[in-house]
Design a protein around this motif. Structure first.
Motif, PDB file in Angstrom:
ATOM      1  N   LYS B 151       0.724  -1.247  -0.485  1.00  0.00           N
ATOM      2  CA  LYS B 151       0.242  -0.311  -0.138  1.00  0.00           C
ATOM      3  C   LYS B 151       1.138   1.363  -0.223  1.00  0.00           C
ATOM      4  CE  LYS B 151      -4.096   2.462   1.103  1.00  0.00           C
ATOM      5  NZ  LYS B 151      -3.439   3.151   0.713  1.00  0.00           N
ATOM      6  N   ARG B 152       1.719   1.219   0.343  1.00  0.00           N
ATOM      7  CA  ARG B 152       2.915   2.978   0.652  1.00  0.00           C
ATOM      8  C   ARG B 152       3.370   3.090  -0.314  1.00  0.00           C
ATOM      9  NH1 ARG B 152       5.850   1.998   6.564  1.00  0.00           N
ATOM     10  NH2 ARG B 152       6.246   3.384   5.792  1.00  0.00           N
ATOM     11  N   ILE B 153       3.522   1.836  -1.155  1.00  0.00           N
ATOM     12  CA  ILE B 153       4.673   1.874  -2.793  1.00  0.00           C
ATOM     13  C   ILE B 153       3.246   2.908  -4.046  1.00  0.00           C
ATOM     14  CG2 ILE B 153       5.720   0.524  -4.701  1.00  0.00           C
ATOM     15  CD1 ILE B 153       7.211   0.986  -1.189  1.00  0.00           C
ATOM     16  N   ALA B 154       2.212   1.274  -3.326  1.00  0.00           N
ATOM     17  CA  ALA B 154       1.241   2.145  -4.732  1.00  0.00           C
ATOM     18  C   ALA B 154       1.311   3.879  -4.205  1.00  0.00           C
ATOM     19  CB  ALA B 154      -0.152   1.681  -4.041  1.00  0.00           C
ATOM     20  N   ALA B 184       9.179  13.551 -11.053  1.00  0.00           N
ATOM     21  CA  ALA B 184       7.628  12.105 -10.861  1.00  0.00           C
ATOM     22  C   ALA B 184       7.762  11.922 -11.433  1.00  0.00           C
ATOM     23  CB  ALA B 184       6.783  13.846 -11.094  1.00  0.00           C
ATOM     24  N   LYS B 185       8.088  12.394 -13.314  1.00  0.00           N
ATOM     25  CA  LYS B 185       7.510  10.781 -13.565  1.00  0.00           C
ATOM     26  C   LYS B 185       8.395   9.896 -13.750  1.00  0.00           C
ATOM     27  CE  LYS B 185       4.673  13.783 -15.391  1.00  0.00           C
ATOM     28  NZ  LYS B 185       2.652  13.772 -15.012  1.00  0.00           N
ATOM     29  N   VAL B 186       9.444   9.699 -13.267  1.00  0.00           N
ATOM     30  CA  VAL B 186      10.219   8.915 -12.913  1.00  0.00           C
ATOM     31  C   VAL B 186      10.070   7.831 -12.022  1.00  0.00           C
ATOM     32  CG1 VAL B 186      12.723   8.767 -12.723  1.00  0.00           C
ATOM     33  CG2 VAL B 186      12.554   9.393 -14.824  1.00  0.00           C
ATOM     34  N   SER B 187       9.298   8.695 -11.446  1.00  0.00           N
ATOM     35  CA  SER B 187       9.423   7.980  -9.454  1.00  0.00           C
ATOM     36  C   SER B 187       8.047   7.109 -10.049  1.00  0.00           C
ATOM     37  CB  SER B 187       8.901   8.983  -8.404  1.00  0.00           C
ATOM     38  OG  SER B 187      10.190   9.817  -8.168  1.00  0.00           O
ATOM     39  N   GLN B 188       7.279   7.367 -10.426  1.00  0.00           N
ATOM     40  CA  GLN B 188       6.123   7.145 -10.998  1.00  0.00           C
ATOM     41  C   GLN B 188       6.408   5.182 -11.361  1.00  0.00           C
ATOM     42  OE1 GLN B 188       2.918   9.365 -13.697  1.00  0.00           O
ATOM     43  NE2 GLN B 188       3.306   8.167 -14.555  1.00  0.00           N
ATOM     44  N   PHE B 189       7.024   5.598 -11.842  1.00  0.00           N
ATOM     45  CA  PHE B 189       7.451   4.390 -12.812  1.00  0.00           C
ATOM     46  C   PHE B 189       7.955   3.045 -11.606  1.00  0.00           C
ATOM     47  CE2 PHE B 189       6.010   6.336 -16.281  1.00  0.00           C
ATOM     48  CZ  PHE B 189       5.093   5.614 -16.624  1.00  0.00           C
ATOM     49  N   ALA B 190       9.222   3.903 -11.415  1.00  0.00           N
ATOM     50  CA  ALA B 190      10.530   3.021 -10.695  1.00  0.00           C
ATOM     51  C   ALA B 190       9.768   2.507  -9.562  1.00  0.00           C
ATOM     52  CB  ALA B 190      11.408   4.546 -10.283  1.00  0.00           C
ATOM     53  N   LEU B 191       8.668   2.783  -8.775  1.00  0.00           N
ATOM     54  CA  LEU B 191       7.872   2.235  -8.047  1.00  0.00           C
ATOM     55  C   LEU B 191       7.440   1.231  -8.077  1.00  0.00           C
ATOM     56  CD1 LEU B 191       6.905   6.204  -6.334  1.00  0.00           C
ATOM     57  CD2 LEU B 191       8.798   4.379  -5.201  1.00  0.00           C
ATOM     58  N   LEU B 192       7.212   1.248  -8.764  1.00  0.00           N
ATOM     59  CA  LEU B 192       5.794   0.316  -9.658  1.00  0.00           C
ATOM     60  C   LEU B 192       6.354  -0.881  -9.939  1.00  0.00           C
ATOM     61  CD1 LEU B 192       2.678   2.111 -10.353  1.00  0.00           C
ATOM     62  CD2 LEU B 192       2.936   0.722  -7.993  1.00  0.00           C
ATOM     63  N   LYS B 233       6.073  16.613  -3.277  1.00  0.00           N
ATOM     64  CA  LYS B 233       7.903  16.798  -3.672  1.00  0.00           C
ATOM     65  C   LYS B 233       9.431  16.533  -3.411  1.00  0.00           C
ATOM     66  CE  LYS B 233       5.261  17.260   0.506  1.00  0.00           C
ATOM     67  NZ  LYS B 233       4.410  18.117   0.126  1.00  0.00           N
ATOM     68  N   LEU B 234      10.057  17.032  -2.848  1.00  0.00           N
ATOM     69  CA  LEU B 234      11.391  16.901  -3.030  1.00  0.00           C
ATOM     70  C   LEU B 234      12.423  15.846  -3.323  1.00  0.00           C
ATOM     71  CD1 LEU B 234      13.326  20.526  -1.625  1.00  0.00           C
ATOM     72  CD2 LEU B 234      12.514  19.967  -3.701  1.00  0.00           C
ATOM     73  N   THR B 235      11.380  15.379  -2.359  1.00  0.00           N
ATOM     74  CA  THR B 235      12.491  13.273  -2.675  1.00  0.00           C
ATOM     75  C   THR B 235      12.015  13.103  -4.077  1.00  0.00           C
ATOM     76  OG1 THR B 235       9.813  12.676  -1.387  1.00  0.00           O
ATOM     77  CG2 THR B 235      11.367  12.545   0.019  1.00  0.00           C
ATOM     78  N   ASN B 236      11.153  12.978  -4.697  1.00  0.00           N
ATOM     79  CA  ASN B 236      11.657  12.722  -6.055  1.00  0.00           C
ATOM     80  C   ASN B 236      12.384  13.243  -6.378  1.00  0.00           C
ATOM     81  OD1 ASN B 236       8.491  11.966  -6.525  1.00  0.00           O
ATOM     82  ND2 ASN B 236       7.867  13.424  -5.639  1.00  0.00           N
ATOM     83  N   ILE B 237      13.072  14.290  -6.345  1.00  0.00           N
ATOM     84  CA  ILE B 237      14.326  14.185  -6.990  1.00  0.00           C
ATOM     85  C   ILE B 237      15.724  13.530  -6.309  1.00  0.00           C
ATOM     86  CG2 ILE B 237      15.865  16.743  -7.361  1.00  0.00           C
ATOM     87  CD1 ILE B 237      13.709  18.526  -7.814  1.00  0.00           C
ATOM     88  N   ALA B 238      15.748  13.842  -5.230  1.00  0.00           N
ATOM     89  CA  ALA B 238      16.093  12.197  -4.618  1.00  0.00           C
ATOM     90  C   ALA B 238      16.165  11.459  -5.400  1.00  0.00           C
ATOM     91  CB  ALA B 238      16.525  12.515  -3.228  1.00  0.00           C
ATOM     92  N   ARG B 239      14.926  11.212  -5.531  1.00  0.00           N
ATOM     93  CA  ARG B 239      14.378   9.310  -5.807  1.00  0.00           C
ATOM     94  C   ARG B 239      15.364   9.386  -7.336  1.00  0.00           C
ATOM     95  NH1 ARG B 239       9.439   9.123  -5.128  1.00  0.00           N
ATOM     96  NH2 ARG B 239      10.113   8.131  -3.360  1.00  0.00           N
TER      97      ARG B 239
END
Lengths: 257, 257
Positions: B151-154, B184-192, B233-239
């Motif tokens: 859930k948290r990843i989703a 943001a665009k990279v994160s949404q896919f990198a997480l899933l 969030k800026l955490t996306n940039i770190a990711r």
């Protein structure tokens, strides 16, 4: 098929260089401050002058010092490259730009703060590093009684000094050294330099309050559990304690010594 | 009964790309404070049209804050003086009678002005096309929820996916950097799990395209996060930094054209 661009030509790669050199320079500040606290010892510079000799003649330290000079240059050059790109990225400026409502002043003016620091570093190295390496500092002889620990000193003339020398004879340790301590004392009688040093430490504080945590963000380290401690260290250690520690040195020699 | 207000607008007018533009002053009279900012501009445009002049050209579409089409830098801030809102969701009650409002387009080399307040944001489309997609197998429709995702990843992926691509991050950044959007665009896919196939190629390809479009370099001021209408969030940039450096330093791979 095309290959991705080499890492050092990408925006992220260049920022990685900024981040790593910056963090290395931060680590240097800690060592530099701890070592220089010996200036406050009430021993006529005995500890400080021995430390200065050690730091300039111990091979591993010399290697690190060259890495340090390189880091300063690389950090500044990359900052310049990135800043030029950033200016190009917005050729037409805003008529109104309300930066203060979305970001901190120091985070938007790292270049100005960095330029102040670069001027400071050049002056600082001329004041001490250059003079020490080019025999432009006075000489001193310490006589330390190894039983009581009392230290007496006398200034040496250039003709009496050949090289750094420690001899022990009859319970007396005699040390001949370049007197960088005296040079520090002499330099900080100049009110202009004292002001420059103190102003530069303000610039350092604001540069590092943003820079320290920014470096971690750039290498990708922004973890909920640890970001608090990184921000705390960035603000209180690198933004407050270290600049105050350094600024205390010129103020101590100007007002108290 | 809602209040009426009279305002002075300083609006950027520019006939087409690469032509010189200038600010033109308009009066906006009898504006209800319940109007949205875009409705206020509609009223002004009707007046301009009645006079037989060219109305102010600005981007808008859904007017519900979800499409990312509206823009405008209002008194030095993207999407106006409120945090977490788009221009279409900004109401005139955020202004006061007699106020002068300066309205400018997004300013970035990568976002050339098309006309007046509308900029060309296809640079974002090209970044998306470079890697912001997932490949899927053809065949029967897979069952929903066959792949377990914590859930948290989703939730985190959904948070990143809320980016509407409006470009306020670029407009707010002093360097016109697109890092928040790309991250943001990279994160949404990198997480899933669905995004793992192209994970490292994606980070490299999208960063390469971002650089090629002429966006600036991120200096972690946080202005983008503060001005983002949907709270990316800026955490996306770190990711993104982690994804990119991992790809470059440990998983170098060719990129598909």
């Amino acid at each position: 098929m095309s290959k991705s661009k080499p890492i050092l030509t990408s925006s992220l790669g260049r920022k990685l260089v900024m981040s790593l050199t910056g963090l290395f320079l931060c680590s240097f500040l800690v060592i530099h401050l701890i070592g220089n606290f010996q200036l406050f010892a009430n021993d006529e510079g005995y500890a400080f002058n021995n430390y200065a000799y050690f730091m300039t003649h111990f091979a591993p330290i010399k290697v690190v010092s060259y890495l340090l000079y390189a880091s300063i240059v690389i950090h500044a050059v990359y900052a310049l490259i990135l800043t030029i790109q950033n200016k190009k990225a917005r050729p037409v400026q805003y008529n109104q730009y309300d930066g203060k409502s979305n970001s901190a002043w120091n985070s938007r003016n790292m270049g100005i703060l960095g330029t102040v620091l670069l001027v400071f570093i050049a002056t600082h190295m001329q004041n001490f590093w250059w003079k020490y390496h080019n025999d432009q500092v006075p000489y001193i002889e310490y006589t330390k009684d190894l039983n009581t620990g009392t230290i007496t000193s006398r200034e040496l003339s250039a003709s009496e000094f050949t090289d750094y020398l420690v001899t022990t004879d009859n319970g007396q340790e005699v040390t001949k050294a370049r007197d960088l301590y005296k040079q520090v004392d002499f330099t900080f009688q100049n009110v202009g330099l004292v002001i420059l040093y103190v102003v530069a430490m303000f610039a350092l504080a604001f540069h590092l309050i943003h820079g320290f945590q920014s470096a971690f963000q750039t290498v990708g380290f922004n973890h909920r559990r640890y970001i608090g401690i990184i921000r705390f260290i960035g603000v209180w250690v690198f933004g407050v304690l270290i600049p105050i520690g350094f600024a205390a040195m010129p103020l101590y020699f100007y007002f108290i010594k | 009964m809602s209040g009426q207000m009279n305002l002075t607008l300083k609006v950027w007018r520019q006939k087409k790309e690469n032509q010189k533009g200038q600010f033109v002053t308009y009066k906006a009279n009898n504006i209800s404070d319940d109007m949205s900012f875009l409705e206020m501009l509609d009223v002004v445009n009707e007046e301009i049209t009645r006079k037989g002049e060219d109305p102010i050209y600005f981007d808008h579409d859904c007017r519900e804050g979800i499409c990312g089409m509206c823009s405008l830098v209002i008194n030095g801030r993207p999407h106006g003086p409120k945090y977490g809102t788009t221009t279409c969701q900004l109401h005139m009650r955020s202004f006061h009678d007699g106020q002068t409002i300066v309205i400018e387009p997004w300013r970035a080399a990568a976002f050339p002005v098309l006309k007046d307040l509308a900029v060309d944001r296809t640079a974002f489309d090209r970044i998306q096309q470079a890697g912001g997609y997932v490949n899927v197998n053809t065949g029967g429709v897979p069952d929903a929820n066959t792949i377990p995702i914590p859930k948290r990843i989703a939730d985190e992926a959904f948070e990143s996916a809320t980016c509407i691509g409006c470009g306020a991050c670029v407009a707010a950044c002093k360097n016109a950097s697109a890092m928040l959007f790309v991250s943001a665009k990279v994160s949404q896919f990198a997480l899933l799990p669905q995004g793992q196939t192209e994970r490292y190629e994606r980070a490299q390809a999208m960063v390469d395209q971002m650089d090629a479009e002429g966006f600036g370099n991120c200096t972690n001021t946080g202005a983008c996060e503060a001005e983002c209408p949907v709270g990316i969030k800026l955490t996306n940039i770190a990711r993104l930094n982690r994804e990119y450096f991992t790809a470059k330093l440990f998983r170098q791979e060719d990129i598909h054209n």
